[in-house]
Enzyme design. Structure first.
Site, PDB file in Angstrom:
ATOM      1  CB  ILE A  48      -3.040   0.187   4.493  1.00  0.00           C
ATOM      2  CG1 ILE A  48      -3.394  -1.190   3.898  1.00  0.00           C
ATOM      3  CG2 ILE A  48      -2.574   0.028   5.923  1.00  0.00           C
ATOM      4  CD1 ILE A  48      -2.187  -2.116   3.728  1.00  0.00           C
ATOM      5  CB  CYS A  49      -3.036   3.315   0.323  1.00  0.00           C
ATOM      6  SG  CYS A  49      -3.497   4.290  -1.084  1.00  0.00           S
ATOM      7  N   PRO A  50      -4.933   0.788  -0.901  1.00  0.00           N
ATOM      8  CG  PRO A  50      -5.549  -0.111  -2.982  1.00  0.00           C
ATOM      9  CD  PRO A  50      -4.708  -0.389  -1.749  1.00  0.00           C
ATOM     10  CE1 TYR A  51      -7.812  -4.625   0.342  1.00  0.00           C
ATOM     11  CE2 TYR A  51      -5.713  -3.757   1.072  1.00  0.00           C
ATOM     12  CZ  TYR A  51      -6.446  -4.760   0.478  1.00  0.00           C
ATOM     13  OH  TYR A  51      -5.812  -5.886   0.012  1.00  0.00           O
ATOM     14  N   GLY A  98       0.804  -1.217   0.000  1.00  0.00           N
ATOM     15  CA  GLY A  98       0.000   0.000   0.000  1.00  0.00           C
ATOM     16  C   GLY A  98       0.836   1.266   0.000  1.00  0.00           C
TER      17      GLY A  98
END
Lengths: 419, 74
Positions: free
Chosen positions: B11-14, A145
């Site tokens: 966290i990205c991109p969840y 992420g």
């Protein structure tokens, strides 16, 4: 409390909607700034370069935080969302840096016919290790992420998962150092360093690079259009400027609270890279992170030993260090984290964020480890081997970008299946 | 009462992936989804995805550093 009085007694916007009272804690900001100044004085008294790189790190972190510029999302969101916000910012930054780098390198190597290289430019050996490492890096950054710089700036914003990624990134780099000699003999040692000015001259290489960047930008626009509408960034909502204090407050919120337009963030990052190159060398920091892991493991008696040829390669190649602790690049890395922390604090965006699902910690660790090994093998991360390499007019930066895109695609397929 | 989706801590991109998933799963008679996030980059990605799926977007600060994104079917 001066600033609070300056803002006036009226309820004013937080940045996205009106009517909320801002609860800035200015004393926190003041202490944090004083600490930054203190570290600068300490760094500067050790070595001028340390002070300079501390300030560059702070600026680096602040720009990433303010414009939410993330290399992982730039490459991932093309596939995942059909959206190229970050990629467009990065392309603009590359164009700005390319002009600055080209001017500097033309002075360092006036005659390209001699076949010499500008000593610090990130023109790196291009071979199978580049393809392998960049693919791995692209895959790992999507799983985690965030890429190396993305994780580092999110550490400053309070993302606990990014701290996990950072730790495993260092471990991955250490793992790469144990296999470095194999990679060096298998691929790196006989891989060519291809510098475009050797092929096209300074002017030609500059034009070719800028044209390719323009083409990439148009390509992103086309891809976005093909995928449907793009909502613009949230517009800045200004307060009615009924008093001078309100005018000042609008300016303050525009800079410190509201997110910056991505093209401005990208251009500033490109400009910062030029300043960094002029003062020492282009941006990049995985070499420094590898130094931490190698130094600790060597001190514990289990180091990787001699790394072949690392002195012959510029940029973010693995750095065994000299066993010491302080290095000007250390101040760059800590500076990025702290700069992002400061920017997040002023924006009211600092918060300890803990993922609720344990799988996220596994992703953070695995992604970090994979990225670390990839950047160790491919001699750099998205900053050193890409954002500093394309402006160095090296062909390796372009190959890196294409492989990164491939790795990001594979990573996207995986995270889509992790709920 | 509008349906709520809490993606804080993600966290990205969840944050954007979970929002898109929730919008696609929404029944025809449901018209509104409220997303609560502490992930600032989602403010730049969720609007585009929501507009493409036929929703309007309104972003509201809920006491820093969290945002409330209201998505309404057009």
């Amino acid at each position: 409390m001066q600033a609070r009085n300056l803002a006036g007694g009226f309820a004013h916007s937080f940045g996205y909607t009106t009517g909320k009272t801002e609860r800035r804690r200015y004393w926190q900001g003041l202490i944090a700034v004083l600490i930054a100044i203190g570290i600068y004085i300490f760094a500067n008294s050790n070595e001028t370069r340390m002070g300079v790189f501390w300030v560059i790190g702070l600026a680096f972190g602040a720009i990433l935080q303010r414009s939410r510029l993330c290399f992982a999302s730039a490459f991932r969101d093309v596939f995942l969302l059909g959206q190229g916000r970050n990629l467009k910012g990065i392309i603009i930054g590359l164009a700005v840096a390319t002009v600055g780098f080209a001017a500097l390198m033309a002075r360092q190597v006036p005659n390209t016919a001699l076949g010499t290289f500008p000593p610090d430019a990130h023109v790196l050996p291009l071979g199978l290790h580049t393809l392998f490492g960049a693919l791995l890096f692209g895959f790992g950054m999507v799983i985690a992420g965030g890429c190396a710089s993305g994780s580092v700036y999110r550490m400053g914003e309070g993302y606990i998962a990014s701290w996990v990624t950072f730790f495993f990134l260092i471990l991955g780099l250490l793992a790469a150092s144990f296999t470095w000699n194999w990679w060096y003999e298998f691929s790196i040692s006989d891989s060519p360093r291809i510098w475009l000015p050797h092929l096209f001259g300074h002017g030609g290489a500059l034009i070719v690079t800028l044209a390719a960047l323009a083409l990439a930008y148009v390509g992103v626009l086309w891809w976005e259009h093909r995928n449907g509408a793009i909502a613009p960034d949230q517009p800045f909502k200004s307060e009615p400027e009924t008093s001078f204090a309100a005018v000042l407050n609008n300016i303050r919120r525009r800079i410190f609270v509201h997110g910056w337009p991505i093209l401005i963030g990208g251009a500033l990052l490109g400009g910062l890279n030029v300043i960094t190159f002029v003062s020492e060398r282009p941006l990049g920091f995985t070499g420094e992170l590898s130094r931490w892991g190698i130094t600790v493991s060597t001190a514990l008696g289990g180091g990787p030993g001699t790394l072949l040829g690392v002195n012959l390669i510029p940029g973010c190649v693995l750095d065994p260090g000299d066993g010491g602790v302080l290095h000007y690049m250390l101040f760059l890395v800590i500076g990025i984290i702290y700069g992002s922390f400061l920017a997040a604090l002023f924006a009211g965006e600092f918060k300890i964020r803990v993922p609720k699902q344990n799988i996220r910690f596994v992703q953070a660790a695995a992604g970090g480890l994979i990225m670390g090994y990839g950047s160790g093998t491919a001699t750099g991360c998205t900053i050193g081997a890409f954002f500093s390499s394309i402006p160095s007019l090296g062909l390796n930066g372009w190959v890196w970008a294409v492989c990164l895109l491939g790795g990001a695609w594979a990573g996207t397929q995986v995270i889509k299946r992790i709920p | 009462m509008a349906k709520q989706l809490d993606v804080r801590g993600e966290i990205c991109p969840y944050p954007m992936m979970k929002t898109v998933q929730a919008l696609k799963k929404m029944a025809k008679e449901e018209n509104e989804l409220v997303v609560i996030t502490d992930h600032a980059p989602a403010l730049d990605t969720i609007p585009t995805q929501a507009v493409r799926l036929g929703f309007t977007v309104e972003i509201k600060e809920t006491g820093s550093p969290e945002w409330q994104i209201t998505l309404k079917r057009k």
